[in-house]
Design a protein around this motif. Structure first.
Motif, PDB file in Angstrom:
ATOM      1  N   PHE A   1       6.694   2.658 -32.724  1.00 18.24           N
ATOM      2  CA  PHE A   1       7.424   1.411 -32.901  1.00 18.24           C
ATOM      3  C   PHE A   1       7.342   0.621 -31.606  1.00 18.24           C
TER       4      PHE A   1
ATOM      5  N   ASN B   1      -6.911  -9.476 -34.202  1.00 18.91           N
ATOM      6  CA  ASN B   1      -6.082  -8.767 -33.233  1.00 18.91           C
ATOM      7  C   ASN B   1      -6.898  -8.574 -31.966  1.00 18.91           C
TER       8      ASN B   1
ATOM      9  N   TYR C   1       2.373  -2.322 -26.712  1.00 17.89           N
ATOM     10  CA  TYR C   1       2.473  -1.099 -27.502  1.00 17.89           C
ATOM     11  C   TYR C   1       2.439   0.154 -26.637  1.00 17.89           C
TER      12      TYR C   1
ATOM     13  N   THR D   1      -4.387   4.040 -25.307  1.00 19.63           N
ATOM     14  CA  THR D   1      -2.949   4.208 -25.483  1.00 19.63           C
ATOM     15  C   THR D   1      -2.347   4.671 -24.161  1.00 19.63           C
TER      16      THR D   1
ATOM     17  N   SER E   1      -3.820  -4.626 -41.812  1.00 19.96           N
ATOM     18  CA  SER E   1      -4.882  -3.660 -41.585  1.00 19.96           C
ATOM     19  C   SER E   1      -6.068  -4.385 -40.959  1.00 19.96           C
TER      20      SER E   1
ATOM     21  N   TYR F   1       2.445  -5.865 -44.188  1.00 20.27           N
ATOM     22  CA  TYR F   1       1.502  -4.787 -43.923  1.00 20.27           C
ATOM     23  C   TYR F   1       0.225  -5.439 -43.430  1.00 20.27           C
TER      24      TYR F   1
ATOM     25  N   LEU G   1      -6.665  -0.475 -37.144  1.00 16.12           N
ATOM     26  CA  LEU G   1      -5.291  -0.780 -36.757  1.00 16.12           C
ATOM     27  C   LEU G   1      -4.520  -1.136 -38.021  1.00 16.12           C
ATOM     28  N   SER G   2      -3.631  -0.262 -38.426  1.00 17.67           N
ATOM     29  CA  SER G   2      -2.777  -0.501 -39.588  1.00 17.67           C
ATOM     30  C   SER G   2      -1.342  -0.482 -39.114  1.00 17.67           C
ATOM     31  N   LYS G   3      -0.584  -1.491 -39.516  1.00 17.57           N
ATOM     32  CA  LYS G   3       0.802  -1.536 -39.057  1.00 17.57           C
ATOM     33  C   LYS G   3       1.695  -2.223 -40.072  1.00 17.57           C
TER      34      LYS G   3
ATOM     35  N   THR H   1       5.160  -4.501 -40.168  1.00 19.22           N
ATOM     36  CA  THR H   1       6.047  -5.288 -39.307  1.00 19.22           C
ATOM     37  C   THR H   1       7.256  -5.736 -40.120  1.00 19.22           C
TER      38      THR H   1
END
Length: 190
Positions: free
Chosen positions: A2, A84, A30, A149, A141, A139, A174-176, A178
């Motif tokens: 998160f 992104n 992140y 990281t 992707s 969502y 990159l899948s997130k 929000t």
């Protein structure tokens, strides 16, 4: 994982259809890591602060469909397409209060195309008809992207000081998800 982000959205509402389209820009960190080291430079043994931040910047074209525009509570569906940009920056300082960095730069950067969809709901603020409180979930992707990281950079010191950084670069889509709360101002540019 998160992480908080901040974003802004600029929307234009079509006159003849319950559709809005626009642009959304966002930024977040992140991961962040601080190391206090005495071996970064040859012949220099004072303790220095090495701060590394993993950043994400997004730019998305947004299309919204509002099926019930005449109701007090307005639900909507949203689709996005854009990019992104992930990058890792570092700064070396003498102390936390130092205004200027001894050294700063980027360790790694990469970008990828992305798409997403979501839904939300808008609530009017009774005291001001041009203000709306918005809750939404999205969502997103993307294609596979290479990134760092928090623990992916290590330092191999030399005996007299100095050394080299080694990077364990990851590669994945990159899948997130929000979740956001926002305040909309209607007619801000009229």
């Amino acid at each position: 994982m998160f992480f908080p982000t901040i974003s802004g959205i600029l929307l234009h509402e079509a006159r003849s259809a319950p559709i809005q389209f626009g642009l959304e820009l966002g930024y977040g960190i992140y991961g962040s890591k601080l190391e206090k080291r005495t071996d970064l430079y040859e012949g220099f043994s004072d303790e220095l602060r090495l701060r590394r931040n993993n950043n994400i910047a997004t730019g998305m074209i947004v299309i919204r469909y509002l099926p019930f525009i005449d109701s007090k509570i307005t639900p909507f569906l949203e689709a996005k397409f854009g990019a992104n940009y992930l990058y890792t920056r570092y700064k070396i300082r003498e102390s936390i209060a130092s205004d200027e960095a001894i050294e700063s730069g980027k360790d790694f950067e990469n970008w990828t195309l992305a798409h997403g969809f979501g839904a939300g709901v808008q609530f009017p603020i009774p005291s001001n008809p041009d203000l709306v409180l918005e809750f939404k979930a999205n969502y997103q992707s993307s294609n596979s992207i290479r990134f760092l990281t928090k623990g992916d950079a290590s330092f191999d010191p030399l005996p007299g000081g100095g050394g080299t950084f080694d990077y364990e670069i990851r590669s994945a889509p990159l899948s997130k998800l929000t979740f956001s709360i926002g305040l909309l101002v209607y007619g801000a540019f009229n």
